[in-house]
Design a protein around this motif. Structure first.
Motif, PDB file in Angstrom:
ATOM      1  N   ASP A   1       3.533 -11.677 -14.262  1.00  0.00           N
ATOM      2  CA  ASP A   1       2.267 -11.629 -14.992  1.00  0.00           C
ATOM      3  C   ASP A   1       2.540 -11.137 -16.417  1.00  0.00           C
ATOM      4  OD1 ASP A   1      -0.263 -11.435 -15.897  1.00  0.00           O
ATOM      5  OD2 ASP A   1      -0.850  -9.775 -14.577  1.00  0.00           O
ATOM      6  N   LEU A   2       2.819 -12.086 -17.285  1.00  0.00           N
ATOM      7  CA  LEU A   2       3.280 -11.739 -18.636  1.00  0.00           C
ATOM      8  C   LEU A   2       2.137 -11.642 -19.641  1.00  0.00           C
ATOM      9  CD1 LEU A   2       6.416 -14.045 -18.503  1.00  0.00           C
ATOM     10  CD2 LEU A   2       6.390 -11.558 -18.282  1.00  0.00           C
ATOM     11  N   LYS A   3       0.932 -11.659 -19.140  1.00  0.00           N
ATOM     12  CA  LYS A   3      -0.264 -11.447 -19.979  1.00  0.00           C
ATOM     13  C   LYS A   3      -0.341 -12.431 -21.145  1.00  0.00           C
ATOM     14  CE  LYS A   3      -1.354  -7.709 -17.622  1.00  0.00           C
ATOM     15  NZ  LYS A   3      -2.092  -8.032 -16.410  1.00  0.00           N
ATOM     16  N   GLY A   4       0.043 -13.654 -20.886  1.00  0.00           N
ATOM     17  CA  GLY A   4      -0.117 -14.693 -21.903  1.00  0.00           C
ATOM     18  C   GLY A   4       1.020 -14.767 -22.913  1.00  0.00           C
ATOM     19  N   LEU A   5       1.926 -13.764 -22.901  1.00  0.00           N
ATOM     20  CA  LEU A   5       3.039 -13.776 -23.873  1.00  0.00           C
ATOM     21  C   LEU A   5       3.902 -15.030 -23.705  1.00  0.00           C
ATOM     22  CD1 LEU A   5       4.486 -10.144 -23.770  1.00  0.00           C
ATOM     23  CD2 LEU A   5       3.244 -11.223 -25.646  1.00  0.00           C
ATOM     24  N   GLU A   6       3.883 -15.593 -22.480  1.00  0.00           N
ATOM     25  CA  GLU A   6       4.768 -16.714 -22.179  1.00  0.00           C
ATOM     26  C   GLU A   6       4.132 -18.072 -22.474  1.00  0.00           C
ATOM     27  OE1 GLU A   6       2.627 -15.602 -20.181  1.00  0.00           O
ATOM     28  OE2 GLU A   6       2.578 -16.509 -18.203  1.00  0.00           O
ATOM     29  N   SER A   7       2.852 -18.075 -22.876  1.00  0.00           N
ATOM     30  CA  SER A   7       2.205 -19.388 -23.019  1.00  0.00           C
ATOM     31  C   SER A   7       1.991 -19.820 -24.468  1.00  0.00           C
ATOM     32  CB  SER A   7       0.894 -19.410 -22.237  1.00  0.00           C
ATOM     33  OG  SER A   7       0.144 -18.283 -22.602  1.00  0.00           O
TER      34      SER A   7
ATOM     35  N   LYS B   1       4.411 -22.683 -25.137  1.00  0.00           N
ATOM     36  CA  LYS B   1       3.503 -23.823 -25.208  1.00  0.00           C
ATOM     37  C   LYS B   1       4.279 -25.135 -25.144  1.00  0.00           C
ATOM     38  CE  LYS B   1       0.059 -25.583 -28.394  1.00  0.00           C
ATOM     39  NZ  LYS B   1      -0.449 -25.343 -29.743  1.00  0.00           N
ATOM     40  N   TYR B   2       5.420 -25.145 -25.816  1.00  0.00           N
ATOM     41  CA  TYR B   2       6.210 -26.386 -25.881  1.00  0.00           C
ATOM     42  C   TYR B   2       7.255 -26.474 -24.772  1.00  0.00           C
ATOM     43  CZ  TYR B   2       3.872 -27.036 -30.249  1.00  0.00           C
ATOM     44  OH  TYR B   2       2.894 -27.207 -31.190  1.00  0.00           O
TER      45      TYR B   2
ATOM     46  N   ALA C   1      12.106 -26.554 -34.666  1.00  0.00           N
ATOM     47  CA  ALA C   1      12.195 -27.845 -35.353  1.00  0.00           C
ATOM     48  C   ALA C   1      13.321 -28.673 -34.766  1.00  0.00           C
ATOM     49  CB  ALA C   1      12.430 -27.605 -36.843  1.00  0.00           C
ATOM     50  N   PHE C   2      13.175 -29.984 -34.896  1.00  0.00           N
ATOM     51  CA  PHE C   2      14.190 -30.909 -34.391  1.00  0.00           C
ATOM     52  C   PHE C   2      14.988 -31.485 -35.535  1.00  0.00           C
ATOM     53  CE2 PHE C   2      11.223 -31.028 -30.865  1.00  0.00           C
ATOM     54  CZ  PHE C   2      12.056 -31.103 -29.766  1.00  0.00           C
ATOM     55  N   ILE C   3      16.297 -31.525 -35.359  1.00  0.00           N
ATOM     56  CA  ILE C   3      17.155 -32.262 -36.288  1.00  0.00           C
ATOM     57  C   ILE C   3      18.214 -32.984 -35.453  1.00  0.00           C
ATOM     58  CG2 ILE C   3      18.395 -30.084 -36.834  1.00  0.00           C
ATOM     59  CD1 ILE C   3      19.026 -31.524 -39.605  1.00  0.00           C
ATOM     60  N   GLU C   4      18.385 -34.253 -35.732  1.00  0.00           N
ATOM     61  CA  GLU C   4      19.299 -35.103 -34.955  1.00  0.00           C
ATOM     62  C   GLU C   4      19.018 -34.966 -33.445  1.00  0.00           C
ATOM     63  OE1 GLU C   4      23.217 -33.936 -36.388  1.00  0.00           O
ATOM     64  OE2 GLU C   4      23.035 -35.290 -38.103  1.00  0.00           O
ATOM     65  N   GLY C   5      17.764 -34.809 -33.092  1.00  0.00           N
ATOM     66  CA  GLY C   5      17.374 -34.705 -31.680  1.00  0.00           C
ATOM     67  C   GLY C   5      17.683 -33.355 -31.058  1.00  0.00           C
ATOM     68  N   VAL C   6      18.152 -32.394 -31.850  1.00  0.00           N
ATOM     69  CA  VAL C   6      18.481 -31.063 -31.326  1.00  0.00           C
ATOM     70  C   VAL C   6      17.358 -30.105 -31.715  1.00  0.00           C
ATOM     71  CG1 VAL C   6      20.179 -29.183 -31.356  1.00  0.00           C
ATOM     72  CG2 VAL C   6      20.937 -31.556 -31.598  1.00  0.00           C
ATOM     73  N   ARG C   7      16.874 -29.365 -30.746  1.00  0.00           N
ATOM     74  CA  ARG C   7      15.764 -28.446 -31.010  1.00  0.00           C
ATOM     75  C   ARG C   7      16.317 -27.076 -31.383  1.00  0.00           C
ATOM     76  NH1 ARG C   7      12.263 -24.884 -28.583  1.00  0.00           N
ATOM     77  NH2 ARG C   7      10.045 -25.217 -29.014  1.00  0.00           N
ATOM     78  N   LEU C   8      15.924 -26.601 -32.575  1.00  0.00           N
ATOM     79  CA  LEU C   8      16.412 -25.308 -33.060  1.00  0.00           C
ATOM     80  C   LEU C   8      15.231 -24.366 -33.273  1.00  0.00           C
ATOM     81  CD1 LEU C   8      18.923 -26.595 -35.789  1.00  0.00           C
ATOM     82  CD2 LEU C   8      19.433 -25.962 -33.415  1.00  0.00           C
ATOM     83  N   ILE C   9      15.459 -23.062 -33.057  1.00  0.00           N
ATOM     84  CA  ILE C   9      14.410 -22.084 -33.369  1.00  0.00           C
ATOM     85  C   ILE C   9      14.968 -21.040 -34.330  1.00  0.00           C
ATOM     86  CG2 ILE C   9      13.085 -22.361 -31.239  1.00  0.00           C
ATOM     87  CD1 ILE C   9      14.391 -19.732 -30.236  1.00  0.00           C
ATOM     88  N   ASP C  10      14.056 -20.425 -35.064  1.00  0.00           N
ATOM     89  CA  ASP C  10      14.466 -19.377 -35.997  1.00  0.00           C
ATOM     90  C   ASP C  10      13.239 -18.505 -36.273  1.00  0.00           C
ATOM     91  OD1 ASP C  10      15.924 -17.849 -37.787  1.00  0.00           O
ATOM     92  OD2 ASP C  10      16.637 -19.552 -38.969  1.00  0.00           O
ATOM     93  N   ASN C  11      13.447 -17.393 -36.915  1.00  0.00           N
ATOM     94  CA  ASN C  11      12.312 -16.534 -37.282  1.00  0.00           C
ATOM     95  C   ASN C  11      12.709 -15.578 -38.389  1.00  0.00           C
ATOM     96  OD1 ASN C  11      13.100 -13.727 -36.130  1.00  0.00           O
ATOM     97  ND2 ASN C  11      13.509 -15.125 -34.413  1.00  0.00           N
ATOM     98  N   MET C  12      11.701 -15.003 -39.036  1.00  0.00           N
ATOM     99  CA  MET C  12      11.962 -14.015 -40.082  1.00  0.00           C
ATOM    100  C   MET C  12      10.773 -13.055 -40.160  1.00  0.00           C
ATOM    101  SD  MET C  12      12.855 -14.760 -44.063  1.00  0.00           S
ATOM    102  CE  MET C  12      14.422 -15.548 -43.776  1.00  0.00           C
ATOM    103  N   SER C  13      11.056 -11.767 -40.128  1.00  0.00           N
ATOM    104  CA  SER C  13       9.970 -10.783 -40.290  1.00  0.00           C
ATOM    105  C   SER C  13       9.542 -10.771 -41.737  1.00  0.00           C
ATOM    106  CB  SER C  13      10.471  -9.387 -39.927  1.00  0.00           C
ATOM    107  OG  SER C  13      10.803  -9.361 -38.565  1.00  0.00           O
ATOM    108  N   LEU C  14       8.256 -10.620 -41.983  1.00  0.00           N
ATOM    109  CA  LEU C  14       7.770 -10.589 -43.364  1.00  0.00           C
ATOM    110  C   LEU C  14       8.135  -9.238 -43.984  1.00  0.00           C
ATOM    111  CD1 LEU C  14       4.242 -12.165 -43.748  1.00  0.00           C
ATOM    112  CD2 LEU C  14       6.467 -13.104 -44.306  1.00  0.00           C
ATOM    113  N   GLN C  15       8.643  -9.294 -45.200  1.00  0.00           N
ATOM    114  CA  GLN C  15       9.019  -8.050 -45.898  1.00  0.00           C
ATOM    115  C   GLN C  15       7.806  -7.399 -46.522  1.00  0.00           C
ATOM    116  OE1 GLN C  15      11.922  -6.777 -45.565  1.00  0.00           O
ATOM    117  NE2 GLN C  15      12.601  -8.556 -44.405  1.00  0.00           N
TER     118      GLN C  15
END
Ligand code: AMP
Length: 282
Positions: free
Chosen positions: A111-117, A122-123, A268-282
């Motif tokens: 029961d992850l309280k929606g964190l997983e959706s 979602k994707y 995002a997808f590039i050459e059919g490969v799905r990549l993820i990334d993130n950055m905290s706002l300064q």
């Protein structure tokens, strides 16, 4: 470095008298190791008496069978990298070691309280339930003092924090910063599937995160989002989502707010490969 395949052998080694009272650091991975993984291993080595690394490609967290099929496996090289880095134990379980009651029984629901959706969830439906299932099992086997996770999988850290709390595991999460290629591309096992040109272009993902961060005080988020999605598209990169979220609750927000800790998340997808990334706002 000891290589152990069976949970009972691992448990009995970790329960040995000479290890009593010692701290155990644990780094769960799916192999195809790179500097990102090794940074977690080194962080564990610095802070613990014993470092256990696991390699297990967990079928339960793949919602796309083709993605699982194409997941790179480089076990010989991984063993070499880990022993060079100084890891103490490599845990290499098989499917039935992790899920002794088989596929169905392994599909516990947390029961992850929606964190997983949201976002990744979602994707990739079912992905985080699969991640929780495997880490829950691994934590029961290794019972580490400290669990090392990468900021690269930001949402995964939030989800696992919740699972650890739900299951009352006695382990502390240590989050390690994202390790990047020279062009800013976040290291990932999936990068191995990119052509040299694709790898070069994928550096744009990081550049776009930086642009949003640097321009946050001047332009609205939605405007910057449109600009960078367009720029990524010109570089052959198809954005699946680009969002701003509260770092604590993962609630999506649509404008910058200096009173909250916010993070930019992208897939995002590039050459059919799905990549993820993130950055905290300064
Ligand atoms: P994986 O093998 O992809 O399941 O990743 C195992 C662990 O390594 C996870 O905690 C990831 O967040 C972490 N990790 C993967 N890539 C990186 C990176 N580029 N920098 C830091 N940690 C990473």
């Amino acid at each position: 470095m000891l290589i152990i395949k069976h949970p009972t052998s691992l448990k009995s080694i970790l329960n040995k008298k000479y290890l009593k009272g010692r701290t155990v650091g644990f780094v769960p991975t799916m192999g195809a190791l790179h500097e990102g993984h090794l940074s977690l291993v080194r962080a564990s080595l610095r802070a613990n008496n014993v470092t256990v690394v696991s390699i297990f490609v967990n079928p339960l967290q793949f919602n796309d069978a083709a993605d699982l099929e194409k997941y790179p496996v480089t076990i010989e090289k991984d063993i070499l990298l880990l022993s060079e880095a100084g890891a103490d134990i490599l845990f290499l379980p098989g499917f039935s070691d992790v899920y002794p009651e088989g596929d169905q029984a392994a599909r516990a629901h947390y029961d992850l309280k929606g964190l997983e959706s949201v976002f990744e969830g979602k994707y990739r439906p079912g992905h985080f339930q699969g991640v929780c299932a495997v880490v829950d099992r691994l934590l029961s086997i290794v019972t580490p003092t400290n669990l090392y996770l990468g900021q690269k999988d930001f949402q995964q850290v939030a989800v696992l924090r919740k699972m650890i709390q739900l299951k009352n595991h006695k382990t502390k999460i240590v989050v390690c910063p994202i390790v990047r290629e020279q062009n800013g591309l976040a290291m990932s096992s999936r990068n191995a599937r990119l052509s040299p040109k694709g790898k070069e272009k994928a550096g744009e993902i990081y550049q776009c995160l930086k642009i949003i961060n640097e321009k946050a005080a001047q332009k609205p988020f939605e405007m910057l989002k449109a600009i960078v999605i367009n720029r990524l598209s010109e570089n052959g990169i198809k954005t699946e989502y680009l969002a701003l979220a509260d770092t604590l609750t993962l609630e999506e927000v649509h404008s910058f707010d200096t009173n909250r800790h916010l993070i930019i998340l992208i897939a995002a997808f590039i050459e059919g490969v799905r990549l993820i990334d993130n950055m905290s706002l300064q």
